[in-house]
Design an enzyme around this catalytic site. Sequence first.
Site, short mmCIF file in Angstrom:
data_model
loop_
_atom_site.label_atom_id
_atom_site.label_comp_id
_atom_site.label_asym_id
_atom_site.label_seq_id
_atom_site.Cartn_x
_atom_site.Cartn_y
_atom_site.Cartn_z
N GLY A 186 0.78 -1.29 -0.15
CA GLY A 186 -0.17 -0.19 0.07
C GLY A 186 0.91 1.29 -0.07
O GLY A 186 1.99 1.12 -0.38
N GLY A 207 4.99 4.41 -8.95
CA GLY A 207 5.96 3.06 -9.13
C GLY A 207 5.10 1.73 -9.09
O GLY A 207 5.01 0.79 -10.03
N HIS A 208 4.45 1.58 -8.11
CA HIS A 208 3.27 0.60 -8.03
C HIS A 208 2.34 0.59 -9.04
O HIS A 208 1.99 -0.44 -9.44
CB HIS A 208 2.41 0.86 -6.71
CG HIS A 208 3.25 0.86 -5.45
ND1 HIS A 208 3.37 1.96 -4.56
CD2 HIS A 208 3.86 -0.48 -4.57
CE1 HIS A 208 4.09 1.67 -3.51
NE2 HIS A 208 4.36 0.47 -3.24
N GLY A 238 8.85 -4.87 -8.86
CA GLY A 238 9.57 -3.73 -9.29
C GLY A 238 11.29 -4.07 -9.07
O GLY A 238 11.69 -4.88 -8.33
N GLN A 247 14.90 -8.53 -3.91
CA GLN A 247 13.59 -9.43 -3.59
C GLN A 247 13.27 -10.13 -4.83
O GLN A 247 12.70 -11.29 -4.92
CB GLN A 247 12.48 -8.46 -3.28
CG GLN A 247 11.10 -8.78 -3.31
CD GLN A 247 10.21 -7.58 -2.77
OE1 GLN A 247 10.23 -7.46 -1.51
NE2 GLN A 247 9.47 -7.08 -3.59
N VAL A 288 10.66 3.37 -11.18
CA VAL A 288 9.87 4.74 -11.82
C VAL A 288 10.39 5.62 -10.66
O VAL A 288 10.60 5.57 -9.65
CB VAL A 288 8.64 4.50 -11.51
CG1 VAL A 288 7.95 6.03 -11.71
CG2 VAL A 288 7.81 3.67 -12.55
N SER A 300 9.36 5.71 -3.58
CA SER A 300 9.27 4.85 -2.70
C SER A 300 8.15 5.16 -1.51
O SER A 300 8.27 6.55 -1.46
CB SER A 300 10.43 4.50 -1.90
OG SER A 300 10.51 4.08 -0.73
P1 AMP Z 1 6.10 -2.41 -1.50
O1 AMP Z 1 4.73 -1.80 -1.42
O2 AMP Z 1 7.24 -1.27 -1.18
O3 AMP Z 1 6.09 -3.87 -1.06
O4 AMP Z 1 6.14 -2.44 -3.16
C1 AMP Z 1 5.39 -3.35 -3.99
C2 AMP Z 1 5.92 -3.46 -5.49
O5 AMP Z 1 6.10 -2.24 -5.86
C3 AMP Z 1 7.31 -4.21 -5.53
O6 AMP Z 1 7.50 -4.86 -6.42
C4 AMP Z 1 8.25 -3.06 -5.54
O7 AMP Z 1 9.63 -3.45 -6.24
C5 AMP Z 1 7.44 -2.07 -6.31
N1 AMP Z 1 7.89 -0.84 -6.41
C6 AMP Z 1 8.15 0.14 -5.49
N2 AMP Z 1 8.63 1.15 -5.87
C7 AMP Z 1 8.81 1.15 -7.02
C8 AMP Z 1 9.34 2.03 -8.20
N3 AMP Z 1 9.92 3.23 -7.79
N4 AMP Z 1 9.51 1.41 -9.25
C9 AMP Z 1 9.01 0.50 -9.64
N5 AMP Z 1 8.41 -0.54 -8.78
C10 AMP Z 1 8.45 -0.16 -7.60
#
Ligand code: AMP
Length: 287
Positions: free
Chosen positions: A30, A35-36, A147, A153, A176, A185
């Site tokens: 969430g 990016g998400h 991502g 990961q 992104v 992030s």
């Molecule tokens: P998280 O909510 O931080 O667990 O991220 C969920 C997914 O979004 C993961 O696969 C991350 O690698 C991806 N993600 C987070 N930030 C970015 C970004 N800036 N660009 C691309 N993917 C992202």
Amino acid sequence: MQIIKKIDELRQKLAEIRKTNSLGLVPTMGALHAGHMSLVEKSITENDCTIVSIFVNPTQFGANEDLDLYPRPFEADSKLLEEAGVDFLFAPDVGEIYSPFDKTIIELRSPITKKLCGGSRPTHFRGVTTIVGKLFIMVSPDRAYFGQKDAQQLAIIRRMTKDLKFGIKIVACPIVREESGLALSSRNKYLTKEEKNRASAISESLFSVKKEIEDILSVGGTLPDAESVMGEIIQKIEVAGGYIDYVSVVDPDTLENVEFSGGDQSYMIAIAAFFGKTRLIDNILIN
Ligand code: AMP
């Protein structure tokens, strides 16, 4: 978009859907940003049906990490997903996923989990593989989207998916970034405006090293050693006021340290650094 909180309901709904539709899964914690949403958009393009999960997974947070403080803007997140055209949002409570009596975890027996972020976050990746494994079993998607931002990961999930024969295609999506270059992030929210400006030194150092290496490769010149490249990056980040957790030049699949050697070798330069109290990660691929 249907919001589902219970595993039984999830199973029931998806069993029907899966008969005639391809299914894409985007696991998240969430606090969604562009990016998400790039993962979500890719899944929507490639599948008949997209399910996004929002679950702040307690088992991937260390004792001194920010689990309680982690942002949880559920209303704004579900609005974004609805507008994007997501079919299902799976948002279980912690008690739906874990019981205090659980005896099972999913953990890779590989040094890959101990490198890079595994050094300072020794239990993080078994939390990640346990939750992603559970989601894969519950959802059984055709494709799952991750991502490149979280490159370690991604490498670990690829390996788990192969070893456990999940039969799910893992799709990697590019990082992104903000205009400044800073990788998006959910944790960027913790940075002050000034810290955020200074933190762009991370991506600037990565871009400048990539250019340097690619320029040398294009004229067949002598490549620098990894140590001196890492030193260059460390200096740039420290001058900007960052505190380095690690900087490494590694093979993108095995995460073993490598030297720049030309030929077919691909490299990834990976960084974790603190600006203020916020730990940021970033990486760049050089082919
Ligand atoms: P998280 O909510 O931080 O667990 O991220 C969920 C997914 O979004 C993961 O696969 C991350 O690698 C991806 N993600 C987070 N930030 C970015 C970004 N800036 N660009 C691309 N993917 C992202």
